[in-house]
Write an enzyme that holds these catalytic residues in place. Structure first.
Site, short mmCIF file in Angstrom:
data_model
loop_
_atom_site.label_atom_id
_atom_site.label_comp_id
_atom_site.label_asym_id
_atom_site.label_seq_id
_atom_site.Cartn_x
_atom_site.Cartn_y
_atom_site.Cartn_z
N GLU B 66 -10.76 5.99 63.31
CA GLU B 66 -9.70 6.61 64.10
C GLU B 66 -8.33 6.19 63.57
OE1 GLU B 66 -10.88 5.04 67.87
OE2 GLU B 66 -12.85 5.98 67.68
N GLU B 97 -17.23 6.63 68.39
CA GLU B 97 -17.79 5.54 67.59
C GLU B 97 -19.23 5.80 67.16
OE1 GLU B 97 -15.68 5.01 70.06
OE2 GLU B 97 -14.09 3.94 69.02
N GLN B 119 -11.68 0.65 65.80
CA GLN B 119 -10.28 0.28 66.01
C GLN B 119 -10.14 -1.13 66.61
OE1 GLN B 119 -7.47 2.90 68.42
NE2 GLN B 119 -7.07 3.43 66.29
N PHE B 120 -10.96 -1.43 67.57
CA PHE B 120 -11.09 -2.79 68.08
C PHE B 120 -12.58 -3.11 68.13
CE2 PHE B 120 -6.89 -1.73 69.46
CZ PHE B 120 -6.19 -2.91 69.56
N PHE B 123 -14.83 -1.97 70.92
CA PHE B 123 -15.25 -0.58 71.06
C PHE B 123 -16.59 -0.30 70.37
CE2 PHE B 123 -10.47 0.77 71.09
CZ PHE B 123 -10.28 0.02 72.24
N HIS B 164 -9.77 -5.89 74.38
CA HIS B 164 -9.15 -5.95 73.05
C HIS B 164 -9.13 -7.38 72.51
CE1 HIS B 164 -7.58 -2.21 74.81
NE2 HIS B 164 -7.45 -1.78 73.58
#
Lengths: 388, 358
Positions: B66, B97, B119-120, B123, B164
């Site tokens: 992403e 994902e 992205q993190f 996720f 996060h």
């Protein structure tokens, strides 16, 4: 309806009880007939048609033997068959070229392995848990594929392999290769989120993937009325691809729509969702008596058996159907005998091979028996020029 | 390991302040590489460099995730790659994902070498099935290799909150068939990522977000790969502190509070495979071990290290096997609360003092 008595003031009243008449929600008559075939149907020679019959008979004969071996206690674990659905894997895989891949044949798709030419003895060894090169005994029942034939084996979480197929198709597109990935899944597998993600990726990027949804009316015991509000083919448009409904009991119709979907993918126009409507005639597996299915529904579909109807057609066209059956049985007997004589895998090897240590080997080419893939006959040799 | 450890001894030098104040600057040596050119890079720049070098070296390598394209990624790890390699090899994806990971599995089966950015790391749970049930089991089941890398920006320390800040590496350690790496220095970030890309298996690459711009070091230019083994960062004779990722820096800082030569610090670098020989060799020599995880305590990577030591170095121990980890709660947002759950250099030093006095 649990709790209905205390929900009288609920602003969201429970939905009415489902109609018990299962036949009314999954009737064979609702399946489009052959007039829905693409107008530019690819040509099937009589030899092709005989091959289609032989592959379907091969699947059914193998699975009938498989049920027997399971009930004799010779097959560990479980056994699943696709009785009555043979036209879908056979017809769809028959439309694939040798460089195409199948990712993956599922629980009712034994015929796809046979089309690709996976060795029958190896398949039976795999089912019996004997040493074999498809799975080395690490997997059983329908969990196998032959990478040497361009086939990737399935996992149980559905439709995970659809997502993987989209990735394979992406690789083909990026490398400008003229090949497609074909995936199978049942109508129940259109419910998980992974299905939406794969549909969205495939449609968005116009991946060369052919998507075959086998709608057999039941996901284990759950009818389509409890699975979704909108049939899979109708949902295809929302992802930017055509959805095609085909009679899943008509092998030539399945072949034709798959061929058209493959052509479309090769043109760069993206995926097609084929919803092949059929009926699951047996239980989910050999352990399941499927008493939850309305007998009238099964009876209605039994008259549309894909093998019986095709056999009658081909017999009329002059095919020696009995000889086809005899060939299939002879091969099966020999394969079962060889498989039963094979030892179990060496337990000492159970933990090896977790890691890949060598450069990956590319997938091999599968058999592509349709005459349309046969190499063109050689041009007549030109007369030698004088002076040479 | 001892020879290698001697070469890198003191490679990570704690900065003047605590890690939490954002002043930690490590100077990683160009250990193991010829006397080639190096450049000072941040941990983040080293990751970008690894991607760039490997993409130039092997056209099968592609990046997807992403916002990784023209935008360069949420953390800018892929900055510049889109311009150099184009949209086919630096692919922006929908927010999905399972499809990012699943299509990467497919691309790997078809002969490419995808590097996907989640992205993190938190996720990754939404794509977990493709990782543990499809990718991880593929080779053992079918003989098919799945050469792919999952880049997982992980870790806390900067008020990221419960979604996060996680360190989910133990999830992957428990799933057979996945390699798990967690570098602590810029040179290792580059070398381990490059090695992961060249590996023929699915690799989870835990890159610690809190180190991205706070750690700098000399990084070899051009091709640079590191083996999946542990490294002795500080040599000592009386206690071994085992750590990885961001905790490595706190462990080094804590070790520096004792007389030189007393406390050894071992950087695991790779969690799967786990360098059992290096762990056992160090603990057998020092007789005491303190294992630090930033992850939640139960079944963390450090629990595996503790079990290993208890099982195979029991008779060499002069004290109990001690662990420091985050308690089994989500990582809180508010700085004071977060500080309360994550291990600190103070707590590591305190535990070390107790063990040394045992």
């Amino acid at each position: 309806m649990i709790g209905r008595a205390v929900l009288v003031e609920d602003p969201h009243p429970p939905t009415p009880d489902r109609a018990p008449d299962a036949a009314s929600e999954h009737p064979p008559g609702a399946v489009p007939r052959t007039d829905d075939r693409p107008s530019t149907a690819p040509r099937l020679t009589l030899a092709d048609r005989e091959a289609l019959l032989e592959l379907m008979v091969g699947m059914r004969t193998f699975e009938e033997r498989g049920v027997a071996l399971y009930k004799q206690g010779r097959t560990p674990g479980s056994f699943y068959d696709g009785h009555g659905q043979e036209a879908i894997p056979v017809g769809a895989a028959f439309a694939l070229g040798p460089d195409d891949v199948i990712c993956s044949p599922l629980i009712r798709d034994m015929g796809a392995h046979l089309v690709r030419g996976t060795d029958l003895t190896e398949i039976i060894r795999h089912h019996l848990g004997r040493d074999n090169r498809l799975s080395r005994g690490r997997e059983g029942n329908v969990h196998f594929g032959d990478p040497r034939k361009g086939v990737v084996g399935m996992v149980s979480m559905l439709p995970d392999m659809f997502v993987v197929a989209v990735g394979m198709a992406m690789a083909f597109r990026l490398r400008r290769e003229r090949r497609v990935a074909l995936t199978f899944f049942g109508e129940g597998a259109t419910s998980p989120g992974a299905w939406h993600e794969a549909m969205n990726f495939a449609g968005l990027r116009k991946e060369p993937v052919v998507i075959v949804c086998e709608n057999n009316g039941l996901a284990y015991s759950t009818p389509t009325s409890a699975q979704f509000a909108v049939p899979p083919a109708e949902r295809a448009a929302a992802y930017g691809m055509p959805g095609v409904v085909v009679d899943g009991n008509d092998v030539e119709a399945v072949f034709a729509v798959t061929h058209a979907a493959r052509e479309r993918a090769l043109r760069g126009d993206g995926p097609t969702l084929i919803e092949a409507r059929t009926m699951r005639m047996h239980g989910h597996g050999s352990h399941d008596d499927a008493r939850y299915v309305d007998p009238a529904l099964l009876e209605a579909w039994r008259g549309r058996d894909p093998i019986a109807t095709y056999e009658a057609t081909l017999r009329g066209a002059g095919v020696d159907v009995d000889a086809v059956r005899a060939r299939v049985l002879e091969r099966l007997d020999a394969a079962v005998e060889a498989a039963l004589a094979t030892p179990l895998p060496d337990p000492a090897g159970a933990t090896d091979g977790l890691w890949a240590t060598d450069e990956p080997v590319p997938l091999g080419r599968g058999d592509a028996p349709w005459s349309g893939f046969a190499p063109a006959p050689p041009e007549p040799a030109a007369a030698p020029e004088a002076g040479r | 390991m001892s020879a290698q450890g001697a070469e890198v001894r003191g490679a990570v030098v704690p900065g003047a302040g605590a890690a939490r104040q954002g002043t930690l600057v490590g100077a990683a040596s160009a250990d193991g590489s010829p006397a080639g050119a190096t450049r000072t890079m941040t941990y983040l720049q080293a990751i970008t460099d690894a991607l760039r070098v490997e993409m130039r070296r092997d056209e099968r390598v592609l990046v997807l995730g992403e916002d990784v394209g023209a935008f360069g990624g949420a953390f800018k790890a892929t900055e510049g790659l889109f311009d150099e390699f184009g949209a086919d090899r630096v692919q922006d994806t929908p927010i999905a994902e399972a499809a990012i990971i699943g299509t990467s599995v497919g691309a790997a089966l078809a002969g490419l070498r995808p590097v996907c950015e989640v992205q993190f790391a938190d996720f990754v749970a939404t794509g977990f099935d493709q990782l543990v049930n499809v990718a991880g089991k593929m080779h053992w089941r079918t003989g098919l290799a799945v050469p792919m890398v999952l880049r997982l920006p992980s870790g806390g320390g900067f008020a990221g909150g419960p979604f996060h800040s996680q360190n989910p590496e133990a999830w992957f350690m428990h799933a057979p068939g996945l390699k798990v790496l967690a570098p602590s220095t810029p040179a290792d970030a580059k070398g381990l990522l490059a090695a992961a890309i060249r590996d023929h298996n699915p690799v989870c690459f835990l890159e610690h977000k809190h180190l991205y711009r706070r750690v700098k070091g000399e990084v070899p230019l051009g091709e640079h790969v590191e083996p999946f083994v542990a490294r002795t960062v500080v040599a000592g004779d009386e206690l071994t502190i085992v750590a990885y990722g961001a905790m490595l820096h706190l462990a080094v800082e804590a070790a520096a509070r004792f007389e030189p030569g007393r406390v050894e610090v071992l950087d695991l670098r790779s969690l799967v495979p786990l360098d059992e020989d290096a762990i056992l060799a160090s603990v057998r020599r020092t007789g005491r071990v303190l294992i630090v995880d930033e992850a939640n305590e139960t079944c963390a990577a450090g629990a595996q290290v503790a079990a290993l030591v208890a099982d195979r170095a029991f008779s060499d121990l002069d004290g109990p096997v001690r662990r420091l980890a985050a308690p089994d709660v989500p990582i809180p947002f508010s700085p004071g609360l977060e500080e309360a759950v994550l291990p600190t250099a103070d707590r590591i030093a305190e535990a070390a003092r107790e063990l040394l006095a045992y």
